[in-house]
Design a protein around this motif. Structure first.
Motif, short mmCIF file in Angstrom:
data_model
loop_
_atom_site.label_atom_id
_atom_site.label_comp_id
_atom_site.label_asym_id
_atom_site.label_seq_id
_atom_site.Cartn_x
_atom_site.Cartn_y
_atom_site.Cartn_z
N LYS A 126 1.04 -0.48 33.25
CA LYS A 126 1.65 -1.72 32.79
C LYS A 126 0.79 -2.94 33.07
CE LYS A 126 6.15 0.25 34.01
NZ LYS A 126 7.37 0.09 34.86
N THR A 179 3.04 -1.20 22.41
CA THR A 179 4.36 -1.67 22.84
C THR A 179 5.34 -0.53 22.62
OG1 THR A 179 3.85 -3.95 22.25
CG2 THR A 179 6.18 -3.37 22.51
N GLU A 183 8.09 -3.13 25.82
CA GLU A 183 7.21 -3.37 26.96
C GLU A 183 5.78 -3.03 26.59
OE1 GLU A 183 7.29 -2.48 31.73
OE2 GLU A 183 7.89 -0.88 30.39
#
Length: 206
Positions: A126, A179, A183
């Motif tokens: 992330k 994505t 996220e």
């Protein structure tokens, strides 16, 4: 953790000839791609092989160069530009087209390819950058990566792709930004499968 880049090996099978002293190799070329392929060796004349067809050439043992190109918007094929053959064998080489990673991502952005996670364990991070030593980034489930890593389901569709440069624990690599579920994540290319719209997978060279 798997740090390797995408590998696109040439698919070669070999069987020994009856005479062990036979110096020339009988090579069968099989076009396993969807378009005609033009191939030549050692800067010699090229020949065209239709899809699902085969051709035969004789190559001596030793190092050779290959010139291979599929018709269409492909970036090459899965045989290396330079390769070495052993002595006294029969070989079959399966030829398939490849895309560069950058070209494949561009085609996916245009809707010409679809992308999904591969059908086994897939990890994504992330964060684009994280400081630390190499040992701290040695495992997705421990150390520095544990806090920024998520496990993805296999076979899920991946959209909104772009190339990115990721720096994890002083190691720099090219990854695919995407994505999923709203996220933004970063995925190693070897965790992804690029497919033509008919579902056929395509090979990627980074």
């Amino acid at each position: 953790m798997n740090w390797f880049a995408i590998a696109v090996p040439v698919l070669v099978t070999a069987t020994a000839l009856a005479s062990p002293g036979f110096a020339a190799n009988s090579v069968t070329l099989k076009n396993s791609g969807p378009a005609p392929v033009q191939i030549g060796f050692d800067r010699g004349a090229t020949q065209t092989i239709a899809p699902r067809a085969t051709a035969a050439v004789n190559l001596n043992a030793g190092q050779h160069t290959a010139q291979c190109r599929f018709e269409g918007a492909y970036d090459g094929c899965n045989i290396e530009d330079q390769f070495t053959l052993g002595d006294g064998r029969q070989f079959t080489i399966e030829l398939r087209p490849v895309y560069t990673l950058q070209h494949a991502v561009t085609l996916a952005q245009q809707g010409a390819l679809r992308v999904e996670t591969r059908r086994d364990t897939v990890w994504a991070t992330k964060a684009e950058d994280i400081a630390g030593t190499g040992t701290e980034c040695a495992d997705y489930e421990a150390g520095k990566l544990a806090a920024i890593t998520t496990k993805l389901r296999s076979g899920i569709k991946v959209d909104q792709l772009a190339l990115a440069t990721q720096r994890l624990c002083n190691q720099t690599r090219t990854v695919v930004a995407a994505t999923i579920g709203g996220e933004k994540i970063y995925v190693q290319p070897n965790f992804l499968v690029f497919r033509q719209l008919d579902g056929r997978p395509v090979q990627i060279r980074q």
